[in-house]
Design a protein around this motif. Structure first.
Motif, PDB file in Angstrom:
ATOM      1  N   GLU A  68       0.809  -1.222   0.000  1.00 51.93           N
ATOM      2  CA  GLU A  68       0.000   0.000   0.000  1.00 51.93           C
ATOM      3  C   GLU A  68       0.843   1.273   0.000  1.00 51.93           C
ATOM      4  OE1 GLU A  68      -2.693  -0.095   3.283  1.00 51.93           O
ATOM      5  OE2 GLU A  68      -3.411  -2.102   2.792  1.00 51.93           O
ATOM      6  N   PHE A  69       2.143   1.121   0.165  1.00 44.10           N
ATOM      7  CA  PHE A  69       3.049   2.271   0.260  1.00 44.10           C
ATOM      8  C   PHE A  69       3.483   2.672  -1.144  1.00 44.10           C
ATOM      9  CE2 PHE A  69       7.182   4.131   1.910  1.00 44.10           C
ATOM     10  CZ  PHE A  69       6.579   5.179   2.576  1.00 44.10           C
ATOM     11  N   VAL A  70       2.848   3.690  -1.672  1.00 43.12           N
ATOM     12  CA  VAL A  70       3.071   4.134  -3.045  1.00 43.12           C
ATOM     13  C   VAL A  70       3.559   5.582  -3.039  1.00 43.12           C
ATOM     14  CG1 VAL A  70       1.306   2.563  -3.963  1.00 43.12           C
ATOM     15  CG2 VAL A  70       0.668   4.893  -3.282  1.00 43.12           C
ATOM     16  N   PRO A  71       4.149   6.025  -4.143  1.00 44.44           N
ATOM     17  CA  PRO A  71       4.556   7.433  -4.206  1.00 44.44           C
ATOM     18  C   PRO A  71       3.335   8.335  -4.000  1.00 44.44           C
ATOM     19  CG  PRO A  71       5.551   6.207  -6.009  1.00 44.44           C
ATOM     20  CD  PRO A  71       4.546   5.292  -5.355  1.00 44.44           C
ATOM     21  N   SER A  72       3.449   9.237  -3.050  1.00 48.02           N
ATOM     22  CA  SER A  72       2.344  10.134  -2.732  1.00 48.02           C
ATOM     23  C   SER A  72       2.770  11.082  -1.624  1.00 48.02           C
ATOM     24  CB  SER A  72       1.118   9.328  -2.287  1.00 48.02           C
ATOM     25  OG  SER A  72      -0.018  10.178  -2.173  1.00 48.02           O
ATOM     26  N   VAL A  73       1.838  11.917  -1.201  1.00 51.18           N
ATOM     27  CA  VAL A  73       2.033  12.772  -0.040  1.00 51.18           C
ATOM     28  C   VAL A  73       1.281  12.129   1.121  1.00 51.18           C
ATOM     29  CG1 VAL A  73       1.590  15.046   0.959  1.00 51.18           C
ATOM     30  CG2 VAL A  73       2.328  14.848  -1.424  1.00 51.18           C
ATOM     31  N   TYR A  74       1.948  11.993   2.258  1.00 49.26           N
ATOM     32  CA  TYR A  74       1.385  11.358   3.447  1.00 49.26           C
ATOM     33  C   TYR A  74       1.341  12.356   4.588  1.00 49.26           C
ATOM     34  CZ  TYR A  74       2.009   6.889   1.104  1.00 49.26           C
ATOM     35  OH  TYR A  74       1.927   5.847   0.225  1.00 49.26           O
ATOM     36  N   LYS A  75       0.502  12.055   5.568  1.00 45.69           N
ATOM     37  CA  LYS A  75       0.421  12.880   6.766  1.00 45.69           C
ATOM     38  C   LYS A  75       0.323  11.983   7.985  1.00 45.69           C
ATOM     39  CE  LYS A  75      -3.503  15.038   7.548  1.00 45.69           C
ATOM     40  NZ  LYS A  75      -4.575  16.054   7.524  1.00 45.69           N
ATOM     41  N   LEU A  76       1.170  12.250   8.964  1.00 43.49           N
ATOM     42  CA  LEU A  76       1.080  11.608  10.274  1.00 43.49           C
ATOM     43  C   LEU A  76       0.454  12.615  11.234  1.00 43.49           C
ATOM     44  CD1 LEU A  76       4.492   9.760  10.573  1.00 43.49           C
ATOM     45  CD2 LEU A  76       2.236   8.709  10.755  1.00 43.49           C
ATOM     46  N   VAL A  99       3.539  16.398   7.438  1.00 44.37           N
ATOM     47  CA  VAL A  99       3.205  16.082   6.056  1.00 44.37           C
ATOM     48  C   VAL A  99       4.518  15.897   5.297  1.00 44.37           C
ATOM     49  CG1 VAL A  99       2.022  16.881   3.975  1.00 44.37           C
ATOM     50  CG2 VAL A  99       1.082  17.428   6.232  1.00 44.37           C
ATOM     51  N   PHE A 100       4.621  14.810   4.556  1.00 41.08           N
ATOM     52  CA  PHE A 100       5.864  14.493   3.853  1.00 41.08           C
ATOM     53  C   PHE A 100       5.552  13.790   2.537  1.00 41.08           C
ATOM     54  CE2 PHE A 100       4.714  11.218   6.778  1.00 41.08           C
ATOM     55  CZ  PHE A 100       4.933  10.030   6.104  1.00 41.08           C
ATOM     56  N   GLN A 101       6.504  13.829   1.644  1.00 42.11           N
ATOM     57  CA  GLN A 101       6.328  13.242   0.316  1.00 42.11           C
ATOM     58  C   GLN A 101       7.212  12.017   0.140  1.00 42.11           C
ATOM     59  OE1 GLN A 101       6.906  16.030  -2.837  1.00 42.11           O
ATOM     60  NE2 GLN A 101       6.242  14.619  -4.408  1.00 42.11           N
ATOM     61  N   VAL A 102       6.628  10.957  -0.364  1.00 45.26           N
ATOM     62  CA  VAL A 102       7.362   9.730  -0.678  1.00 45.26           C
ATOM     63  C   VAL A 102       7.489   9.637  -2.188  1.00 45.26           C
ATOM     64  CG1 VAL A 102       7.284   7.208  -0.610  1.00 45.26           C
ATOM     65  CG2 VAL A 102       6.602   8.539   1.398  1.00 45.26           C
ATOM     66  N   LYS A 103       8.719   9.675  -2.657  1.00 49.07           N
ATOM     67  CA  LYS A 103       8.961   9.546  -4.093  1.00 49.07           C
ATOM     68  C   LYS A 103       9.392   8.131  -4.457  1.00 49.07           C
ATOM     69  CE  LYS A 103       9.851  14.370  -4.889  1.00 49.07           C
ATOM     70  NZ  LYS A 103      10.638  15.366  -5.560  1.00 49.07           N
ATOM     71  N   ASP A 104      10.113   7.482  -3.547  1.00 49.79           N
ATOM     72  CA  ASP A 104      10.571   6.111  -3.781  1.00 49.79           C
ATOM     73  C   ASP A 104      10.063   5.215  -2.645  1.00 49.79           C
ATOM     74  OD1 ASP A 104      11.817   3.716  -4.292  1.00 49.79           O
ATOM     75  OD2 ASP A 104      13.857   4.546  -4.341  1.00 49.79           O
TER      76      ASP A 104
END
Length: 126
Positions: A68-76, A99-104
């Motif tokens: 489920e961990f795909v490139p996107s913007v996430y928020k904790l 808020v952070f962005q996952v590219k890889d």
């Protein structure tokens, strides 16, 4: 000795981790409510993925499955008000959102939170 090879346990663990430390008390923040969200591309809104609380070490294991961990913007989201209330401490920030962005998504992402009643900090851990 340092090794670039990951163990089976490391490969099966959550690709995203967090760790909350209570700087005021000098120990892990136990029982702090945490929520993980992902921003939807279609409308930009954040969709709740999981919710739970930190364990006895201040960690929230298994935040998200690798699939489920795909490139996107996430928020904790961290419910600091509830945590400090449970410790009989008056805090200033009712919650913290990181808020952070996952590219890889193949790279492990660690997002720790160092918390006190009147300040907090975070960084991109390893």
């Amino acid at each position: 000795m340092f090794s670039c090879v990951k163990t089976a346990a490391e490969m099966m663990s959550s690709p995203l981790t967090t760790h909350v430390l209570d700087a005021t008390r000098g120990r892990p923040a136990v029982g702090l409510k945490v929520e993980l969200y992902r921003r939807e591309e279609s409308d930009g809104r954040f969709q709740l993925l999981t919710t739970g609380s930190t364990n006895s070490d201040g960690r929230f294991p298994n935040l998200i499955a690798r699939s489920e961990f795909v490139p996107s913007v996430y928020k904790l989201f961290f419910d600091t008000d509830g945590y400090f209330d449970s410790c009989n401490i008056r805090g200033f920030y009712p919650y913290v959102e990181i808020v952070f962005q996952v590219k890889d998504p193949n790279v492990h992402h660690h997002v720790p939170l160092l918390l006190s009643p009147y300040s907090y900090s975070t960084y991109r851990g390893s």
